[in-house]
Every structure is written in C-alpha cells, then in structure tokens.
Design a protein around this motif. Sequence first.
Motif, PDB file in Angstrom:
ATOM      1  N   ILE A   6       0.825  -1.201   0.000  1.00  0.00           N
ATOM      2  CA  ILE A   6       0.000   0.000   0.000  1.00  0.00           C
ATOM      3  C   ILE A   6       0.862   1.256   0.000  1.00  0.00           C
ATOM      4  O   ILE A   6       1.777   1.385   0.816  1.00  0.00           O
ATOM      5  CB  ILE A   6      -0.937   0.022   1.227  1.00  0.00           C
ATOM      6  CG1 ILE A   6      -1.858  -1.202   1.202  1.00  0.00           C
ATOM      7  CG2 ILE A   6      -1.743   1.317   1.271  1.00  0.00           C
ATOM      8  CD1 ILE A   6      -2.705  -1.376   2.451  1.00  0.00           C
ATOM      9  N   CYS A   7       0.551   2.158  -0.935  1.00  0.00           N
ATOM     10  CA  CYS A   7       1.144   3.505  -0.944  1.00  0.00           C
ATOM     11  C   CYS A   7      -0.025   4.482  -1.065  1.00  0.00           C
ATOM     12  O   CYS A   7      -1.146   4.150  -0.696  1.00  0.00           O
ATOM     13  CB  CYS A   7       2.197   3.659  -2.035  1.00  0.00           C
ATOM     14  SG  CYS A   7       1.587   3.532  -3.731  1.00  0.00           S
ATOM     15  N   SER A   8       0.212   5.664  -1.550  1.00  0.00           N
ATOM     16  CA  SER A   8      -0.859   6.665  -1.627  1.00  0.00           C
ATOM     17  C   SER A   8      -1.744   6.491  -2.856  1.00  0.00           C
ATOM     18  O   SER A   8      -2.945   6.264  -2.741  1.00  0.00           O
ATOM     19  CB  SER A   8      -0.267   8.076  -1.622  1.00  0.00           C
ATOM     20  OG  SER A   8       0.433   8.311  -0.432  1.00  0.00           O
ATOM     21  N   ALA A   9      -1.146   6.599  -4.035  1.00  0.00           N
ATOM     22  CA  ALA A   9      -1.932   6.625  -5.270  1.00  0.00           C
ATOM     23  C   ALA A   9      -1.917   5.311  -6.047  1.00  0.00           C
ATOM     24  O   ALA A   9      -2.618   5.182  -7.042  1.00  0.00           O
ATOM     25  CB  ALA A   9      -1.437   7.748  -6.176  1.00  0.00           C
ATOM     26  N   LEU A  12       3.205   4.263  -8.307  1.00  0.00           N
ATOM     27  CA  LEU A  12       4.661   4.108  -8.399  1.00  0.00           C
ATOM     28  C   LEU A  12       5.201   3.018  -7.467  1.00  0.00           C
ATOM     29  O   LEU A  12       5.679   1.988  -7.929  1.00  0.00           O
ATOM     30  CB  LEU A  12       5.345   5.453  -8.101  1.00  0.00           C
ATOM     31  CG  LEU A  12       4.891   6.625  -8.989  1.00  0.00           C
ATOM     32  CD1 LEU A  12       5.460   7.942  -8.479  1.00  0.00           C
ATOM     33  CD2 LEU A  12       5.270   6.387 -10.426  1.00  0.00           C
ATOM     34  N   ARG A  13       5.137   3.249  -6.170  1.00  0.00           N
ATOM     35  CA  ARG A  13       5.777   2.316  -5.231  1.00  0.00           C
ATOM     36  C   ARG A  13       5.061   0.972  -5.129  1.00  0.00           C
ATOM     37  O   ARG A  13       5.692  -0.086  -5.294  1.00  0.00           O
ATOM     38  CB  ARG A  13       5.897   2.959  -3.837  1.00  0.00           C
ATOM     39  CG  ARG A  13       6.881   4.118  -3.824  1.00  0.00           C
ATOM     40  CD  ARG A  13       6.852   4.862  -2.508  1.00  0.00           C
ATOM     41  NE  ARG A  13       5.578   5.594  -2.394  1.00  0.00           N
ATOM     42  CZ  ARG A  13       5.191   6.243  -1.306  1.00  0.00           C
ATOM     43  NH1 ARG A  13       5.954   6.242  -0.227  1.00  0.00           N
ATOM     44  NH2 ARG A  13       4.041   6.896  -1.286  1.00  0.00           N
ATOM     45  N   ASP A  81       8.836   2.052   5.464  1.00  0.00           N
ATOM     46  CA  ASP A  81       9.544   3.342   5.520  1.00  0.00           C
ATOM     47  C   ASP A  81      10.226   3.678   4.197  1.00  0.00           C
ATOM     48  O   ASP A  81      11.420   3.981   4.156  1.00  0.00           O
ATOM     49  CB  ASP A  81      10.546   3.378   6.681  1.00  0.00           C
ATOM     50  CG  ASP A  81       9.846   3.489   8.019  1.00  0.00           C
ATOM     51  OD1 ASP A  81       8.922   4.321   8.133  1.00  0.00           O
ATOM     52  OD2 ASP A  81      10.230   2.753   8.951  1.00  0.00           O
ATOM     53  N   ILE A  82       9.461   3.638   3.129  1.00  0.00           N
ATOM     54  CA  ILE A  82       9.975   3.998   1.806  1.00  0.00           C
ATOM     55  C   ILE A  82       9.248   5.259   1.351  1.00  0.00           C
ATOM     56  O   ILE A  82       8.052   5.212   1.058  1.00  0.00           O
ATOM     57  CB  ILE A  82       9.794   2.850   0.792  1.00  0.00           C
ATOM     58  CG1 ILE A  82      10.590   1.626   1.247  1.00  0.00           C
ATOM     59  CG2 ILE A  82      10.227   3.299  -0.603  1.00  0.00           C
ATOM     60  CD1 ILE A  82      10.423   0.398   0.374  1.00  0.00           C
ATOM     61  N   PRO A  83       9.953   6.397   1.312  1.00  0.00           N
ATOM     62  CA  PRO A  83       9.305   7.666   0.959  1.00  0.00           C
ATOM     63  C   PRO A  83       8.924   7.732  -0.523  1.00  0.00           C
ATOM     64  O   PRO A  83       9.389   6.933  -1.338  1.00  0.00           O
ATOM     65  CB  PRO A  83      10.371   8.710   1.295  1.00  0.00           C
ATOM     66  CG  PRO A  83      11.662   7.981   1.187  1.00  0.00           C
ATOM     67  CD  PRO A  83      11.380   6.551   1.575  1.00  0.00           C
ATOM     68  N   ASP A  84       8.097   8.701  -0.823  1.00  0.00           N
ATOM     69  CA  ASP A  84       7.596   8.878  -2.189  1.00  0.00           C
ATOM     70  C   ASP A  84       8.586   9.691  -3.027  1.00  0.00           C
ATOM     71  O   ASP A  84       8.301  10.796  -3.453  1.00  0.00           O
ATOM     72  CB  ASP A  84       6.230   9.574  -2.135  1.00  0.00           C
ATOM     73  CG  ASP A  84       5.495   9.510  -3.456  1.00  0.00           C
ATOM     74  OD1 ASP A  84       5.959   8.796  -4.364  1.00  0.00           O
ATOM     75  OD2 ASP A  84       4.452  10.173  -3.574  1.00  0.00           O
ATOM     76  N   GLN A  90      11.917   2.082 -10.694  1.00  0.00           N
ATOM     77  CA  GLN A  90      13.239   2.698 -10.554  1.00  0.00           C
ATOM     78  C   GLN A  90      14.161   1.721  -9.829  1.00  0.00           C
ATOM     79  O   GLN A  90      13.791   1.149  -8.802  1.00  0.00           O
ATOM     80  CB  GLN A  90      13.125   4.005  -9.768  1.00  0.00           C
ATOM     81  CG  GLN A  90      14.429   4.763  -9.659  1.00  0.00           C
ATOM     82  CD  GLN A  90      14.244   6.124  -8.989  1.00  0.00           C
ATOM     83  OE1 GLN A  90      13.164   6.705  -9.019  1.00  0.00           O
ATOM     84  NE2 GLN A  90      15.314   6.611  -8.391  1.00  0.00           N
ATOM     85  N   PRO A  91      15.381   1.501 -10.345  1.00  0.00           N
ATOM     86  CA  PRO A  91      16.282   0.510  -9.755  1.00  0.00           C
ATOM     87  C   PRO A  91      16.536   0.720  -8.255  1.00  0.00           C
ATOM     88  O   PRO A  91      16.605  -0.258  -7.497  1.00  0.00           O
ATOM     89  CB  PRO A  91      17.577   0.663 -10.566  1.00  0.00           C
ATOM     90  CG  PRO A  91      17.101   1.163 -11.902  1.00  0.00           C
ATOM     91  CD  PRO A  91      15.924   2.057 -11.600  1.00  0.00           C
ATOM     92  N   GLU A  92      16.641   1.967  -7.817  1.00  0.00           N
ATOM     93  CA  GLU A  92      16.877   2.220  -6.388  1.00  0.00           C
ATOM     94  C   GLU A  92      15.677   1.789  -5.540  1.00  0.00           C
ATOM     95  O   GLU A  92      15.840   1.301  -4.422  1.00  0.00           O
ATOM     96  CB  GLU A  92      17.171   3.716  -6.144  1.00  0.00           C
ATOM     97  CG  GLU A  92      18.473   4.185  -6.752  1.00  0.00           C
ATOM     98  CD  GLU A  92      18.370   4.588  -8.236  1.00  0.00           C
ATOM     99  OE1 GLU A  92      19.379   5.089  -8.772  1.00  0.00           O
ATOM    100  OE2 GLU A  92      17.303   4.417  -8.867  1.00  0.00           O
ATOM    101  N   LEU A  93      14.469   1.959  -6.071  1.00  0.00           N
ATOM    102  CA  LEU A  93      13.267   1.510  -5.366  1.00  0.00           C
ATOM    103  C   LEU A  93      13.230  -0.011  -5.291  1.00  0.00           C
ATOM    104  O   LEU A  93      12.935  -0.584  -4.237  1.00  0.00           O
ATOM    105  CB  LEU A  93      12.013   2.045  -6.069  1.00  0.00           C
ATOM    106  CG  LEU A  93      10.661   1.550  -5.541  1.00  0.00           C
ATOM    107  CD1 LEU A  93      10.501   1.837  -4.051  1.00  0.00           C
ATOM    108  CD2 LEU A  93       9.528   2.171  -6.352  1.00  0.00           C
ATOM    109  N   ILE A  94      13.556  -0.661  -6.386  1.00  0.00           N
ATOM    110  CA  ILE A  94      13.586  -2.129  -6.404  1.00  0.00           C
ATOM    111  C   ILE A  94      14.598  -2.647  -5.390  1.00  0.00           C
ATOM    112  O   ILE A  94      14.316  -3.589  -4.634  1.00  0.00           O
ATOM    113  CB  ILE A  94      13.887  -2.649  -7.827  1.00  0.00           C
ATOM    114  CG1 ILE A  94      12.714  -2.301  -8.749  1.00  0.00           C
ATOM    115  CG2 ILE A  94      14.164  -4.149  -7.820  1.00  0.00           C
ATOM    116  CD1 ILE A  94      12.980  -2.529 -10.222  1.00  0.00           C
TER     117      ILE A  94
END
Length: 112
Positions: A6-9, A12-13, A81-84, A90-94
């Motif tokens: 779960i994220c906001s929209a 992306l995440r 704790d992963i900010p938007d 994105q590789p850094e998110l993965i």
Amino acid sequence: MNLLFICSANRLRSPTAERVFSAYPGIQAIGAGTSSSAKTPVSCRLIEWADIVLVMEKSHRDEVAKTYGELLKGKRFVCLDIPDHYELMQPELITLLKERVPEYVRLSAVET
C-alpha cells in the motif's frame, strides 16, 4: 503467500512492489493506494485477502489501521519506511524493496 503493498496513489511504489514480488514462486502480490483516486484503492476485500499488509510510510499505516483495524487483527502489518521519491520500477526503489521485504516475508528464489 498473499502480499498487499500500500502507498498513496498506487501508481509508483506499490505497483513496483507488486511486479517485483509477483515473480517469486508462491507469492501473489497486489498493490493498492490509500487515496480515493488510487488506481486500485485499498478495500476490505484486499485486507481480508492479504496474509501480510506492507505499507510504504507511517501515514499509510495510520490511515489503514484507523479504517481497517478490525480486519488487521491477526495479520502481519508492516511499515517499510519507503518515501515517495521514486519512479515506477526505478532501480533504487527495487533495491530498497528487495532489502526490506525479506525481513518480513520468506522468499524463495525467483524462477528463471
């Protein structure tokens, strides 16, 4: 194992997490968002479906707990704790997801 991210929209995440972890054997992953305009809004059905609910930020944890507290009883409910600050896939998110999620979920090797 059913994972609800779960994220906001849900743009992306959580869709990134859904794609990454759906590749693992024995894992079904769905992304959802707390916003009413989310691509896939969080719902009672999704909370009930999930074995583990993983939110990206503390604000998501608070909102989901307030709205679905009764349904969360007995479920693992985790804040990653992963900010938007990331784009879709994105590789850094993965990398962050692959570092943090295994703390809470036992993952088998990805099938090739």
